[in-house]
Design a protein around this motif. Structure first.
Motif, PDB file in Angstrom:
ATOM      1  N   ARG A  89       0.831  -1.132   0.022  1.00 18.69           N
ATOM      2  CA  ARG A  89       0.056  -0.160   0.161  1.00 18.69           C
ATOM      3  C   ARG A  89       0.888   1.432   0.122  1.00 18.69           C
ATOM      4  O   ARG A  89       0.420   2.453  -0.410  1.00 18.69           O
ATOM      5  N   ARG A  96      -4.447   7.146  -9.609  1.00 20.73           N
ATOM      6  CA  ARG A  96      -6.156   7.315  -9.431  1.00 20.73           C
ATOM      7  C   ARG A  96      -6.747   7.906 -10.765  1.00 20.73           C
ATOM      8  O   ARG A  96      -5.960   8.202 -11.715  1.00 20.73           O
ATOM      9  N   VAL A 128      -4.641   5.198   0.286  1.00 21.79           N
ATOM     10  CA  VAL A 128      -4.852   3.912   0.778  1.00 21.79           C
ATOM     11  C   VAL A 128      -3.645   3.642   1.862  1.00 21.79           C
ATOM     12  O   VAL A 128      -4.108   2.889   2.567  1.00 21.79           O
TER      13      VAL A 128
END
Length: 287
Positions: A89, A96, A128
């Protein structure tokens, strides 16, 4: 600190040699053992590959070095973790969607105070992971969203995008080193700042630029009935440290450029010729 690499070219090219050089820094010849990521664009979409492991020890990275995809626009990041856990992550580049196209971002620097700006309520772009770099990316996307929304499916003017990115980059520089590469699929934006140098001091250059062009034959097009005997290839490479023995141009603190189809555009949106960008005559590329 992490290391960044990106390429913009006029016609699709592979990144094998550059990736091999960069991967050595990811554990074999450098301390950047905390992850790596690649983004290869095809139109408005991109293939994103990431692993929270040393690039120099990754079979996937070795495969991409040998069989890498051809692309006109690619970004790469190798990580030395300073903020955020060693996990997928927190492995860059981050991606995006905005305006029907994929936006990709990678950062080199330390901006821990960004964590204090994490939104407690609903937001359009949320991290995230827990890295300062992803928070910076979410902030950039938030700043860019209005001009993309207003464009209603079209790509905003290059100068308009550069102006928004310049304002946001200025805010980041006030918080800490903010070298970043960012693409909206149409162009690659490069912002240079300070970087910890081999002597341990924090100063520019944080990024280097190499521009080259050459002419090459294109026999593969003959079968398609296209009588094109040669085509021009323009390539612009950006890296945290020079990856070859050529004369890479160091970018100054706060410099912002856009790369599109291998060509360079200044912060005002006007094209900068290779001679101006590199301060010398362009040299031929090898293939």
């Amino acid at each position: 600190m992490c290391e960044l690499f990106a390429m913009s070219s006029r016609v699709p090219a592979t990144l094998g040699f550059s990736l091999e050089r960069l991967a050595r820094h990811g554990g074999a010849e450098g301390p950047h053992r905390d992850g790596w990521g690649l983004a290869f664009y095809e139109g408005g979409d991109c293939l994103l590959l990431r692993e929270p492991r040393p690039a120099s020890e990754s079979p996937l990275m070795q495969f991409m070095e040998r069989q890498g995809l051809r692309t006109k626009l690619g970004l790469c990041h190798i990580r030395l973790a300073t903020f955020g856990a060693l996990a997928l992550r927190n492995t860059q580049p981050f991606a995006r969607e905005l305006g029907g196209t994929m936006h990709v971002f990678a950062h080199n620097g330390d901006i821990p105070t960004l964590a204090d700006q994490r939104r407690s309520g609903p937001a359009r772009f949320m991290p995230v992971g827990d890295s300062d770099s992803e928070l910076g990316f979410c902030g950039l996307m938030t700043a860019l969203a209005p001009i993309w929304d207003e464009a209603a499916g079209a790509i905003p003017d290059l100068a308009t995008r550069l102006a928004v990115i310049a304002d946001y980059a200025q805010e980041l520089r006030a918080l800490g080193p903010a070298n970043f590469i960012y693409s909206d699929s149409d162009a690659l934006f490069v912002h240079a700042d300070r970087r910890t140098q081999p002597d341990g001091h924090l100063r520019a250059p944080g990024l280097y630029l190499l521009q080259r062009y050459c002419w090459r034959t294109a026999p593969e097009l003959h079968d398609a009935g296209v009588n094109l005997t040669s085509i021009r290839q323009d390539v612009a490479l950006v890296a945290s440290v020079p990856l070859t023995d050529e004369l890479w141009e160091p970018l100054g603190e706060g410099d912002l450029i856009a790369l599109k189809d291998g060509l360079c555009f200044g912060a005002d949106g006007r094209q900068v010729e290779p001679e101006e960008a590199a301060g010398r005559e362009p040299l031929p590329l090898t293939h």
